[in-house]
Scaffold this motif. Structure first.
Motif, mmCIF file in Angstrom:
data_model
loop_
_atom_site.group_PDB
_atom_site.id
_atom_site.type_symbol
_atom_site.label_atom_id
_atom_site.label_comp_id
_atom_site.label_asym_id
_atom_site.label_seq_id
_atom_site.Cartn_x
_atom_site.Cartn_y
_atom_site.Cartn_z
ATOM 1 N N ALA A 167 0.842 -1.188 0.000
ATOM 2 C CA ALA A 167 0.000 0.000 0.000
ATOM 3 C C ALA A 167 0.874 1.233 0.000
ATOM 4 O O ALA A 167 1.929 1.253 0.633
ATOM 5 C CB ALA A 167 -0.898 0.010 1.226
ATOM 6 N N SER A 168 0.419 2.261 -0.704
ATOM 7 C CA SER A 168 1.152 3.517 -0.672
ATOM 8 C C SER A 168 0.592 4.367 0.462
ATOM 9 O O SER A 168 -0.507 4.134 0.954
ATOM 10 C CB SER A 168 1.016 4.234 -2.009
ATOM 11 N N GLY A 169 1.326 5.366 0.857
ATOM 12 C CA GLY A 169 0.919 6.199 1.994
ATOM 13 C C GLY A 169 2.118 6.317 2.901
ATOM 14 O O GLY A 169 2.683 5.298 3.308
ATOM 15 N N ALA A 170 2.522 7.527 3.201
ATOM 16 C CA ALA A 170 3.779 7.691 3.934
ATOM 17 C C ALA A 170 3.586 8.545 5.190
ATOM 18 O O ALA A 170 2.621 9.301 5.301
ATOM 19 C CB ALA A 170 4.807 8.351 3.025
ATOM 20 N N ASP A 171 4.495 8.379 6.134
ATOM 21 C CA ASP A 171 4.482 9.194 7.346
ATOM 22 C C ASP A 171 4.892 10.621 7.013
ATOM 23 O O ASP A 171 5.799 10.840 6.211
ATOM 24 C CB ASP A 171 5.477 8.620 8.358
ATOM 25 N N LYS A 172 4.258 11.573 7.650
ATOM 26 C CA LYS A 172 4.652 12.977 7.492
ATOM 27 C C LYS A 172 5.432 13.456 8.713
ATOM 28 O O LYS A 172 5.819 14.606 8.796
ATOM 29 C CB LYS A 172 3.423 13.855 7.291
ATOM 30 N N LEU A 173 5.575 12.556 9.676
ATOM 31 C CA LEU A 173 6.333 12.881 10.886
ATOM 32 C C LEU A 173 7.582 12.015 10.914
ATOM 33 O O LEU A 173 7.541 10.857 10.518
ATOM 34 C CB LEU A 173 5.511 12.548 12.135
ATOM 35 N N THR A 174 8.669 12.591 11.412
ATOM 36 C CA THR A 174 9.857 11.788 11.689
ATOM 37 C C THR A 174 9.761 11.354 13.143
ATOM 38 O O THR A 174 9.603 12.192 14.029
ATOM 39 C CB THR A 174 11.130 12.640 11.496
ATOM 40 N N THR A 175 9.832 10.054 13.388
ATOM 41 C CA THR A 175 9.769 9.562 14.763
ATOM 42 C C THR A 175 11.173 9.606 15.357
ATOM 43 O O THR A 175 12.097 8.972 14.847
ATOM 44 C CB THR A 175 9.216 8.125 14.795
ATOM 45 N N THR B 152 9.169 20.153 17.069
ATOM 46 C CA THR B 152 9.253 18.839 17.687
ATOM 47 C C THR B 152 8.094 18.735 18.652
ATOM 48 O O THR B 152 7.725 19.711 19.314
ATOM 49 C CB THR B 152 10.581 18.612 18.447
ATOM 50 N N ALA B 153 7.484 17.554 18.701
ATOM 51 C CA ALA B 153 6.284 17.375 19.516
ATOM 52 C C ALA B 153 6.382 16.082 20.293
ATOM 53 O O ALA B 153 6.921 15.082 19.810
ATOM 54 C CB ALA B 153 5.053 17.350 18.614
ATOM 55 N N LYS B 154 5.848 16.121 21.524
ATOM 56 C CA LYS B 154 5.785 14.920 22.351
ATOM 57 C C LYS B 154 4.332 14.485 22.420
ATOM 58 O O LYS B 154 3.439 15.324 22.593
ATOM 59 C CB LYS B 154 6.324 15.246 23.744
ATOM 60 N N ALA B 155 4.079 13.196 22.255
ATOM 61 C CA ALA B 155 2.704 12.694 22.259
ATOM 62 C C ALA B 155 2.565 11.535 23.232
ATOM 63 O O ALA B 155 3.501 10.755 23.417
ATOM 64 C CB ALA B 155 2.314 12.230 20.864
ATOM 65 N N GLU B 156 1.392 11.424 23.848
ATOM 66 C CA GLU B 156 1.086 10.222 24.633
ATOM 67 C C GLU B 156 0.687 9.118 23.662
ATOM 68 O O GLU B 156 -0.114 9.330 22.758
ATOM 69 C CB GLU B 156 -0.099 10.494 25.576
ATOM 70 N N ILE B 157 1.281 7.947 23.851
ATOM 71 C CA ILE B 157 0.828 6.764 23.119
ATOM 72 C C ILE B 157 0.446 5.727 24.162
ATOM 73 O O ILE B 157 0.671 5.955 25.356
ATOM 74 C CB ILE B 157 1.924 6.226 22.171
ATOM 75 N N ASP B 158 -0.142 4.600 23.772
ATOM 76 C CA ASP B 158 -0.563 3.610 24.774
ATOM 77 C C ASP B 158 0.644 3.131 25.573
ATOM 78 O O ASP B 158 1.585 2.581 25.003
ATOM 79 C CB ASP B 158 -1.246 2.425 24.087
ATOM 80 N N SER B 165 9.294 14.897 14.892
ATOM 81 C CA SER B 165 9.633 16.191 14.282
ATOM 82 C C SER B 165 8.933 16.299 12.941
ATOM 83 O O SER B 165 8.661 15.279 12.299
ATOM 84 C CB SER B 165 11.114 16.356 13.994
ATOM 85 N N CYS B 166 8.681 17.531 12.542
ATOM 86 C CA CYS B 166 8.108 17.765 11.221
ATOM 87 C C CYS B 166 8.327 19.223 10.846
ATOM 88 O O CYS B 166 8.733 20.038 11.676
ATOM 89 C CB CYS B 166 6.617 17.439 11.208
ATOM 90 N N SER B 167 8.052 19.531 9.571
ATOM 91 C CA SER B 167 8.105 20.931 9.162
ATOM 92 C C SER B 167 6.713 21.535 9.305
ATOM 93 O O SER B 167 5.710 20.813 9.334
ATOM 94 C CB SER B 167 8.599 21.023 7.713
ATOM 95 N N LEU B 168 6.657 22.846 9.408
ATOM 96 C CA LEU B 168 5.378 23.550 9.491
ATOM 97 C C LEU B 168 4.879 23.827 8.076
ATOM 98 O O LEU B 168 5.701 23.885 7.164
ATOM 99 C CB LEU B 168 5.560 24.861 10.261
ATOM 100 N N PRO B 169 3.588 24.000 7.837
ATOM 101 C CA PRO B 169 2.538 23.958 8.858
ATOM 102 C C PRO B 169 2.213 22.537 9.318
ATOM 103 O O PRO B 169 2.468 21.568 8.610
ATOM 104 C CB PRO B 169 1.337 24.580 8.121
ATOM 105 N N MET B 170 1.637 22.438 10.515
ATOM 106 C CA MET B 170 1.231 21.160 11.074
ATOM 107 C C MET B 170 -0.073 21.340 11.840
ATOM 108 O O MET B 170 -0.470 22.463 12.162
ATOM 109 C CB MET B 170 2.302 20.611 12.012
#
Lengths: 312, 247
Positions: A167-175, B152-158, B165-170
Motif C-alpha cells: 500500500a502507498s501512503g507515507a508518514d509525514k512525521l519523523t519519529t 518537535t512534539a511529544k505525544a502520549e501513546i498507549d 519532528s516535522c516541518s510547518l505547517p502542522m
C-alpha cells in the motif's frame, strides 16, 4: 467484506487487536459477508487471527504513525462494506484519517456492535459517559472505532486465507523516539484499574496502591487533583479531561468522586469505592463500598487477595 | 507566525447532562457553556508562542450565534481575532471540511485543536483536517517546541510517549501537558474590554453530512451501593469473585 485493521506492536498483538477481529466478525455475520484482517504482524503470527473469525488475513509493511497507516488503508478498502479499528491511541488517529480520505461515515468511541446494518446504527459514548448517543452512518463507507474492552474477545473460526499486500501512503512525521514502560499494564486497555486520590495524603504512600495493582494485574490511575499537584504523572489522570476507562473492575481509594472524575470511570462494569467519608459521592456511583481508612483497608485487601489468588 | 486555534463551545465539566423530552438533542437549559478544556490548553500554548517569538492568533469555532460569548472569552484571554463558521456542528467530517476551507483561504503556520471536545468525544476533527490538507498531525500532544519552520512534539501513546519532528505547517490535537493547569489564564478586565472591539468574522459552512444522531439517552442508573464493613475485607473479595465475577 468487513475490513478490520489489527494493530501489532513489535509483532505482538494486543488484547484490543483480537477484540477488533471479534467485532468485525459480529458485524459481518449480521451483514452476511466475510472478514478481511489487515496487519503488519508476521504471517506466522497473523495466522492466529482466523480463530477470531478472519476469513482473509492480509499482511503488509505499515507506516509508523497513525496518519501514515490511515493513508495506506484508504488504498486498501475499495471493496469494503465497512471498516473496524480498535480505539487505541493509534486507532484514534487511523480512523478519522481514513474517514477523511475515503469520505466515509465514522463512529468513534463506539460501545456496542451494530444494531442494524443498512444503514449502520451503533451506540457510542458522549458527554464523557454522561450520555449514550445512537448514531446512524448514512452516506459513505461506514467506519467504526470501538472502545477497547467494550465487547470482549469471542472465538469463532474463519477461513484464514493468507495474502500479502502493498500500500502507498507515507508518514509525514519523523519519529525521534518511542518509550513504552515495560511490564506495566496500559491504562486504556486494562481489565482492572486501581486508582487513588488525595485521601492518600502524599505521593510517598502510593506503594500500597502499586502493590494492590500488582496482585490484581491491574493498571494504576489517579484523580485530577493528584496529577495537578504532581504526586502522579498526567498519564495516570482518569476523568473527563484525562483518560476515560471502562475496565471490568475499577477500585477507587481515597477519591471523593467529583462529577468530572465519575464521567471518566462510570463505564466500568464494577466499581469499588474505599473512603473514610460515608457521604463521598463515589458511594452513589459504586457497586461495592467500604467506609474506612485506606491505610487500614488496602493492606488487608492485598492480604485477602493474595490468599484468594493462592487458593484459585 | 500565524496560529489558528480551533475551539469548541461545550457544557461546563460540572454540568448535569439532560436531553430533550424526545431524546433528539442536548437540553441546554441550566447548562453553562465554556471553552472546551482541551482547547484551553491549546489557546494558552498559542499565547506562550506569541509571547516568546511573536504571532497572530486566530480562534475559530463552528457553531451558531449562541457560541459567540465563548469566542469573545478566547479574545479576552489574548487571541487577536475570531472566526465563527455558521453551522450547527453535528457531523465531524462536515465540521472538518469547513475548517479546511478556512485554512486554505488563509495562511497558517500552526493549527492547534484540542484532541477532543468533552461533549461528543469524537476525537475526529483534528485528524480529518490534517488529512484533508495533507499536513503532519500529532494527536494527544503533550509538548510542542517551534524552531523556525519546524517543530518537535511529544505525544502520549498507549503505555508511554513518542517524540516526533516535522516541518510547518502542522496540525496538533492537544491536551494537558501542552501547558500545565496552572498556566491557564482567566480574562482580566482589560482583556474583556479590548475583546469587545477585536474582529469576529462570520463565514459560511460546508453543507452535507455523513452521519446523524438518531437519539440520546442517559446511562441506566446504578442500583444502591453494597457496603461491606471495614473489618470484613474478605467479604468484598468474595463478592468480587462470586457476585460481580470481576476477579
Amino acid at each position: 467484506m468487513i475490513v478490520v485493521f489489527v494493530e501489532s506492536w513489535n509483532n505482538q498483538f494486543k488484547k484490543a487487536s483480537f477484540e477488533a477481529v471479534s467485532y468485525a466478525r459480529s458485524w459481518a455475520n449480521t451483514a452476511g459477508c466475510g472478514v478481511r484482517a489487515i496487519t503488519s504482524a508476521s504471517a506466522e503470527n497473523a495466522s492466529q487471527l482466523a480463530q477470531y473469525g478472519a476469513d482473509e488475513i492480509a499482511t503488509l509493511e505499515l507506516a509508523q504513525t497513525g496518519a501514515g497507516i490511515g493513508a495506506q488503508l484508504a488504498g486498501l478498502v475499495g471493496d469494503a462494506q465497512g471498516v473496524v479499528v480498535a480505539g487505541t491511541a493509534m486507532g484514534k488517529i487511523i480512523a478519522p484519517t481514513l474517514a477523511a480520505l475515503t469520505s466515509g461515515a465514522l463512529s468513534t468511541n463506539t460501545t456496542g456492535t451494530p444494531k442494524s446494518t443498512s444503514p449502520v446504527v451503533v451506540e457510542r459514548g458522549a458527554f464523557s459517559s454522561k450520555g449514550i448517543e445512537t448514531i446512524s452512518l448514512n452516506s459513505g463507507l461506514p467506519i467504526i472505532s470501538f472502545v477497547p474492552n467494550a465487547i470482549g474477545i469471542k472465538e469463532e473460526a474463519g477461513a484464514g486465507v493468507m495474502t500479502s499486500v502493498e500500500a502507498s501512503g507515507a508518514d509525514k512525521l519523523t519519529t525521534n523516539d518511542v518509550s513504552v514502560a515495560s511490564g506495566k499494564v496500559a491504562l486504556p486497555e486494562a481489565e482492572i484499574v486501581v486508582s487513588a486520590g488525595r485521601g492518600l495524603k502524599g505521593p510517598e504512600n502510593w506503594g500500597m496502591i502499586e502493590e494492590l495493582a500488582d496482585v490484581l494485574g491491574a493498571a494504576t490511575a489517579c484523580s485530577k487533583p493528584v496529577s495537578d499537584i504532581g504526586w502522579r504523572p498526567h498519564s495516570e489522570h482518569v476523568g473527563q479531561t484525562g483518560i476515560q476507562v471502562n475496565p471490568n473492575l475499577y477500585i477507587a481509594v481515597g477519591i471523593s468522586g467529583a462529577i468530572q472524575h465519575l464521567a471518566g470511570v462510570s463505564a466500568s462494569k464494577t466499581i469499588v469505592a474505599i473512603n473514610t467519608d460515608p457521604e463521598a459521592p463515589f458511594f452513589k456511583a459504586a457497586d461495592y463500598g467500604i467506609v474506612g481508612d485506606a491505610f487500614e483497608v488496602v493492606p488487608q485487601l492485598i492480604e485477602e487477595l493474595r490468599a484468594f489468588k493462592a487458593a484459585n | 507566525m500565524n496560529i489558528l486555534v480551533c475551539i469548541s463551545h461545550v457544557p461546563d465539566t460540572t454540568a448535569k447532562i439532560n436531553f430533550t423530552a424526545d431524546g433528539s438533542a442536548l437540553d441546554p437549559s441550566g447548562v453553562q457553556f465554556v471553552i472546551n478544556p482541551y482547547d484551553e490548553f491549546g489557546l494558552t500554548k498559542a499565547l506562550h508562542i506569541k509571547e516568546a517569538q511573536g504571532a497572530t492568533i486566530t480562534v475559530l469555532n463552528v457553531g451558531g450565534p449562541e457560541t459567540e460569548p465563548t469566542l469573545r472569552k478566547a479574545l479576552a484571554i489574548g487571541a487577536d481575532q475570531a472566526v465563527r463558521i455558521n453551522a450547527t456542528p453535528t457531523d465531524a467530517i462536515t465540521v472538518a471540511k469547513s475548517i479546511k476551507n478556512h485554512i486554505q483561504a488563509n495562511a497558517y503556520d500552526l493549527i492547534i485543536c484540542g484532541q477532543e471536545s468533552i461533549d461528543y468525544n469524537g476525537q475526529e476533527v483534528p485528524a480529518m483536517v490534517a488529512a484533508f490538507l495533507d499536513l503532519p498531525f500529532v494527536n494527544a500532544c503533550v509538548g510542542l517546541d517551534i524552531n523556525g519552520g519546524s517543530a518537535t512534539a511529544k505525544a502520549e501513546i498507549d503505555g508511554g510517549h513518542a517524540s516526533y519532528s516535522c516541518s510547518l505547517p502542522m496540525v496538533v490535537g492537544g491536551k494537558k501537558g501542552l501547558v500545565e493547569e496552572k498556566d491557564l489564564r482567566i480574562p482580566n478586565m482589560r482583556g474583556i474590554m479590548t475583546a469587545r472591539t477585536k474582529p469576529l468574522a462570520v463565514e459560511e459552512a460546508e453543507g452535507g453530512g455523513h452521519t446523524a444522531a438518531v437519539s440520546f439517552a442517559k446511562p441506566a442508573a446504578k442500583s444502591a451501593v453494597k457496603l461491606v464493613p471495614a473489618d470484613q475485607v474478605n467479604e468484598l473479595v468474595r463478592l468480587l469473585h462470586e457476585e460481580s465475577k470481576s476477579i
